[in-house]
Design a protein around this motif. Structure first.
Motif, PDB file in Angstrom:
ATOM      1  N   LEU A  38      53.498 107.582 -34.560  1.00  6.71           N
ATOM      2  CA  LEU A  38      52.884 108.903 -34.614  1.00  6.71           C
ATOM      3  C   LEU A  38      53.894 109.963 -34.234  1.00  6.71           C
ATOM      4  O   LEU A  38      54.805 109.717 -33.447  1.00  6.71           O
ATOM      5  CB  LEU A  38      51.702 108.971 -33.642  1.00  6.71           C
ATOM      6  N   THR A  65      49.445 100.469 -33.742  1.00  2.00           N
ATOM      7  CA  THR A  65      49.181 101.672 -34.506  1.00  2.00           C
ATOM      8  C   THR A  65      50.485 102.145 -35.128  1.00  2.00           C
ATOM      9  O   THR A  65      51.547 101.984 -34.548  1.00  2.00           O
ATOM     10  CB  THR A  65      48.614 102.776 -33.575  1.00  2.00           C
ATOM     11  N   GLN A 124      43.099 108.589 -26.643  1.00  2.00           N
ATOM     12  CA  GLN A 124      42.638 107.268 -26.229  1.00  2.00           C
ATOM     13  C   GLN A 124      42.077 107.277 -24.809  1.00  2.00           C
ATOM     14  O   GLN A 124      41.090 106.607 -24.512  1.00  2.00           O
ATOM     15  CB  GLN A 124      43.771 106.244 -26.363  1.00  2.00           C
ATOM     16  N   TRP A 128      43.391 116.274 -31.874  1.00  2.00           N
ATOM     17  CA  TRP A 128      43.832 115.829 -30.558  1.00  2.00           C
ATOM     18  C   TRP A 128      43.103 116.626 -29.482  1.00  2.00           C
ATOM     19  O   TRP A 128      42.994 117.847 -29.599  1.00  2.00           O
ATOM     20  CB  TRP A 128      45.334 116.049 -30.391  1.00  2.00           C
ATOM     21  N   TYR A 182      48.248 111.094 -28.647  1.00  2.00           N
ATOM     22  CA  TYR A 182      47.516 109.845 -28.874  1.00  2.00           C
ATOM     23  C   TYR A 182      46.995 109.300 -27.546  1.00  2.00           C
ATOM     24  O   TYR A 182      45.853 108.844 -27.456  1.00  2.00           O
ATOM     25  CB  TYR A 182      48.430 108.822 -29.562  1.00  2.00           C
ATOM     26  N   ILE A 201      51.142 102.707 -28.096  1.00  2.00           N
ATOM     27  CA  ILE A 201      51.025 102.700 -29.557  1.00  2.00           C
ATOM     28  C   ILE A 201      51.424 101.332 -30.105  1.00  2.00           C
ATOM     29  O   ILE A 201      50.757 100.776 -30.974  1.00  2.00           O
ATOM     30  CB  ILE A 201      51.867 103.836 -30.172  1.00  2.00           C
TER      31      ILE A 201
END
Length: 154
Positions: free
Chosen positions: A136, A133, A146, A55, A142, A128
């Motif tokens: 998470l 996806t 992105q 990350w 995330y 998400i």
């Protein structure tokens, strides 16, 4: 790469295939009845998932981001132009989630109590879902990942 063989009830084949696909990188499941015809044999070619990309730190993810005030304006104008949020595109949800994440980070740094963290997490979860996806454990991370990818390609 390896092969997985499962013998299960016919009603469980989809669920078993989905669970395995979540745990491994799999090819299509091949199905055959067992000799007695009562159950199903599933054969899947599988491989370990590659290590996830680390990350990015917030400073790295938002290095190219416009000011928070500018993003508030863009988000408000975009939402006003399209009042039906479900019809808005991925860019809107990505930028909104990143904006809320940046506000939450600022509040956390200042030890300010607000609902920004909860709102940032909810917006991240919406992104998400939109990206289809898997759930998470770090939805805001995330968003940062992105956003960093998106910003580099703008």
């Amino acid at each position: 790469m390896f092969e997985i063989r499962i013998i299960c009830e016919p009603a469980d084949t989809d669920r078993v295939s989905q669970v395995l696909a979540a745990a491994f990188t799999t090819g299509p499941a091949r199905q055959h009845p067992t000799r007695d015809g009562q159950r199903t044999r599933l054969y899947l070619t599988a491989d370990h998932r590659s290590a996830p990309e680390p990350w990015p730190a917030p400073e790295e993810a938002y290095a190219l981001a416009p000011s928070i005030i500018s993003e508030i304006g863009w988000t408000a104008r975009t939402a006003a132009d399209r009042p039906f949020f479900d019809a808005l595109n991925r860019e809107f949800w990505l930028r909104k989630a990143a904006l809320l994440d940046r506000i939450a980070l600022s509040n956390e740094a200042d030890s300010t109590t607000s609902d920004a963290t909860d709102l940032a997490t909810r917006a991240a979860q919406r992104l998400i879902e939109l990206d289809d996806t898997a759930a998470l454990s770090a939805p805001r991370c995330y968003v940062r990942q992105q956003y960093a990818h998106w910003a580099k390609n703008q």
